[in-house]
Design a protein around this motif. Structure first.
Motif, PDB file in Angstrom:
ATOM      1  N   GLY A 267       0.812  -1.217   0.000  1.00 38.46           N
ATOM      2  CA  GLY A 267       0.000   0.000   0.000  1.00 38.46           C
ATOM      3  C   GLY A 267       0.838   1.256   0.000  1.00 38.46           C
ATOM      4  O   GLY A 267       1.963   1.272  -0.491  1.00 38.46           O
ATOM      5  N   SER A 268       0.306   2.311   0.572  1.00 38.25           N
ATOM      6  CA  SER A 268       0.925   3.627   0.463  1.00 38.25           C
ATOM      7  C   SER A 268       2.275   3.719   1.172  1.00 38.25           C
ATOM      8  O   SER A 268       3.086   4.582   0.840  1.00 38.25           O
ATOM      9  N   ARG A 269       2.548   2.836   2.119  1.00 37.90           N
ATOM     10  CA  ARG A 269       3.818   2.905   2.835  1.00 37.90           C
ATOM     11  C   ARG A 269       4.851   1.931   2.289  1.00 37.90           C
ATOM     12  O   ARG A 269       6.054   2.185   2.397  1.00 37.90           O
ATOM     13  N   PHE A 270       4.404   0.805   1.771  1.00 31.72           N
ATOM     14  CA  PHE A 270       5.311  -0.175   1.186  1.00 31.72           C
ATOM     15  C   PHE A 270       4.786  -0.570  -0.191  1.00 31.72           C
ATOM     16  O   PHE A 270       3.620  -0.942  -0.326  1.00 31.72           O
ATOM     17  N   LEU A 271       5.648  -0.475  -1.180  1.00 30.94           N
ATOM     18  CA  LEU A 271       5.362  -0.850  -2.573  1.00 30.94           C
ATOM     19  C   LEU A 271       4.490   0.159  -3.313  1.00 30.94           C
ATOM     20  O   LEU A 271       4.718   0.462  -4.465  1.00 30.94           O
ATOM     21  N   GLY A 272       3.466   0.668  -2.662  1.00 34.04           N
ATOM     22  CA  GLY A 272       2.574   1.602  -3.337  1.00 34.04           C
ATOM     23  C   GLY A 272       3.255   2.902  -3.727  1.00 34.04           C
ATOM     24  O   GLY A 272       2.761   3.633  -4.590  1.00 34.04           O
ATOM     25  N   VAL A 273       4.410   3.193  -3.119  1.00 36.47           N
ATOM     26  CA  VAL A 273       5.140   4.415  -3.448  1.00 36.47           C
ATOM     27  C   VAL A 273       5.522   4.430  -4.924  1.00 36.47           C
ATOM     28  O   VAL A 273       5.603   5.492  -5.544  1.00 36.47           O
TER      29      VAL A 273
ATOM     30  N   PRO B 115      16.726  11.382   0.942  1.00 30.84           N
ATOM     31  CA  PRO B 115      17.108  10.585  -0.221  1.00 30.84           C
ATOM     32  C   PRO B 115      15.923  10.327  -1.143  1.00 30.84           C
ATOM     33  O   PRO B 115      14.765  10.289  -0.701  1.00 30.84           O
ATOM     34  N   LEU B 116      16.209  10.172  -2.423  1.00 30.16           N
ATOM     35  CA  LEU B 116      15.206   9.672  -3.356  1.00 30.16           C
ATOM     36  C   LEU B 116      15.182   8.158  -3.197  1.00 30.16           C
ATOM     37  O   LEU B 116      16.190   7.485  -3.416  1.00 30.16           O
ATOM     38  N   ASN B 117      14.038   7.614  -2.783  1.00 26.96           N
ATOM     39  CA  ASN B 117      14.033   6.183  -2.499  1.00 26.96           C
ATOM     40  C   ASN B 117      13.839   5.331  -3.754  1.00 26.96           C
ATOM     41  O   ASN B 117      13.366   5.798  -4.787  1.00 26.96           O
ATOM     42  N   GLY B 118      14.240   4.068  -3.629  1.00 27.73           N
ATOM     43  CA  GLY B 118      14.226   3.167  -4.777  1.00 27.73           C
ATOM     44  C   GLY B 118      12.848   2.924  -5.337  1.00 27.73           C
ATOM     45  O   GLY B 118      12.674   2.814  -6.561  1.00 27.73           O
ATOM     46  N   ALA B 119      11.849   2.811  -4.474  1.00 24.71           N
ATOM     47  CA  ALA B 119      10.488   2.584  -4.965  1.00 24.71           C
ATOM     48  C   ALA B 119      10.011   3.761  -5.804  1.00 24.71           C
ATOM     49  O   ALA B 119       9.330   3.591  -6.822  1.00 24.71           O
ATOM     50  N   GLY B 120      10.390   4.971  -5.402  1.00 25.33           N
ATOM     51  CA  GLY B 120       9.997   6.154  -6.159  1.00 25.33           C
ATOM     52  C   GLY B 120      10.653   6.214  -7.519  1.00 25.33           C
ATOM     53  O   GLY B 120      10.005   6.489  -8.533  1.00 25.33           O
ATOM     54  N   VAL B 121      11.973   5.946  -7.572  1.00 25.16           N
ATOM     55  CA  VAL B 121      12.662   5.989  -8.859  1.00 25.16           C
ATOM     56  C   VAL B 121      12.164   4.875  -9.773  1.00 25.16           C
ATOM     57  O   VAL B 121      12.137   5.029 -10.998  1.00 25.16           O
TER      58      VAL B 121
END
Length: 271
Positions: free
Chosen positions: A98-104, A201-207
């Motif tokens: 969801g919004s905190r894990f993976l959903g990013v 940091p720019l996180n991996g899920a976002g990139v």
């Protein structure tokens, strides 16, 4: 009365043949098309280039597993409770995306896409670093004034930089798929300290979301690709649970250390 027809360009079968995406499954796909390439092909109904496949599969690798996250823990605990239901254990983990894990991944891709759309920038827009920085500054200021968080900015573990982020930027550049979503995301990473007063940091899920958006994949399916990647990771979690179980210890650490306290009425109730 004619029978209804249900057109599909995906899988179809006859007594002696299976077709998939217009290809003979046995002869043209099996052993010739990687799973990542096939997943991209299924979603877009066009065969990806070698470069697109490399970027896409790099995203899948980046999102496959990230340790004992809630998705991994709930998968192991569900398997402990119902070892006869592997599908239930996997589903439990995926439902936690969801919004905190993976959903990013989806949230960041959509956010960047909406910024580009609202400013009527074409998806093949090319600007120098200064142009992207100017756009990013306006975006960060706007979100700060609205008291909203920017998806993909910050990480609870990788405080000084997510190692997946520079590598995905690098791969996208190498393959010629460093587009406007990645350009804007990188600019946000450069300029946000000037507005927020601190560096995140720019996180991996976002990139990953930015990279998927630059590949032209449907915004509505970005979380689906994250879940596809995490499915492989959750299978790995279950395989490790079989070899080196920890779920029972996790369960007992809570069960044996619970603390009974007086009930506290919900604040929203009216007496």
């Amino acid at each position: 009365m004619p029978m209804p027809e249900y057109p599909t360009a995906l899988g179809a079968s006859t007594p002696d043949k299976i077709t998939l995406l217009g290809q003979d499954l046995a002869e043209d796909v099996m052993g010739k098309v990687s799973f990542g390439e096939l997943a991209f092909w299924l979603a877009t109904q066009r065969r990806p280039t070698t470069g697109e496949t490399r970027v896409f599969e790099a995203v899948l690798a980046a999102l496959a597993d990230h340790g004992f996250t809630p998705t991994a823990i709930v998968t192991r605990l569900t398997y402990l409770s119902a070892p006869d239901s592997v599908q239930g254990a996997l589903a439990a983990g995926l439902l936690g995306g969801g919004s905190r894990f993976l959903g990013v991944t989806e949230d960041c891709g959509r956010f960047l896409h909406e910024v580009l759309r609202d400013r009527q920038l074409p998806l093949d827009v090319r600007m120098d670093g200064e142009g992207w920085d100017e756009l990013a500054l306006s975006v960060v200021r706007q979100e700060r004034e609205a008291k909203r968080f920017i998806p993909g900015l910050g990480h609870h573990v990788h405080k000084d930089g997510d190692p997946r982020t520079p590598r995905l930027f690098e791969i996208a550049r190498e393959e010629g798929h460093y587009g406007p979503h990645l350009s804007l995301f990188a600019a946000i990473g450069r300029v946000h300290p000037r507005v927020l007063g601190r560096t995140l940091p720019l996180n991996g899920a976002g990139v990953c979301g930015a990279a998927l958006a630059d590949l032209g994949l449907p915004m509505e399916l970005l979380r689906g690709f994250a879940l596809l990647a995490r499915t492989a990771g959750l299978i790995g979690q279950l395989a490790e649970e079989l070899r080196n179980p920890v779920a029972n210890e996790i369960f007992l650490s809570v069960d044996l250390n619970n603390l009974s306290v007086p009930p506290e009425p919900y604040g929203g109730q009216h007496g």
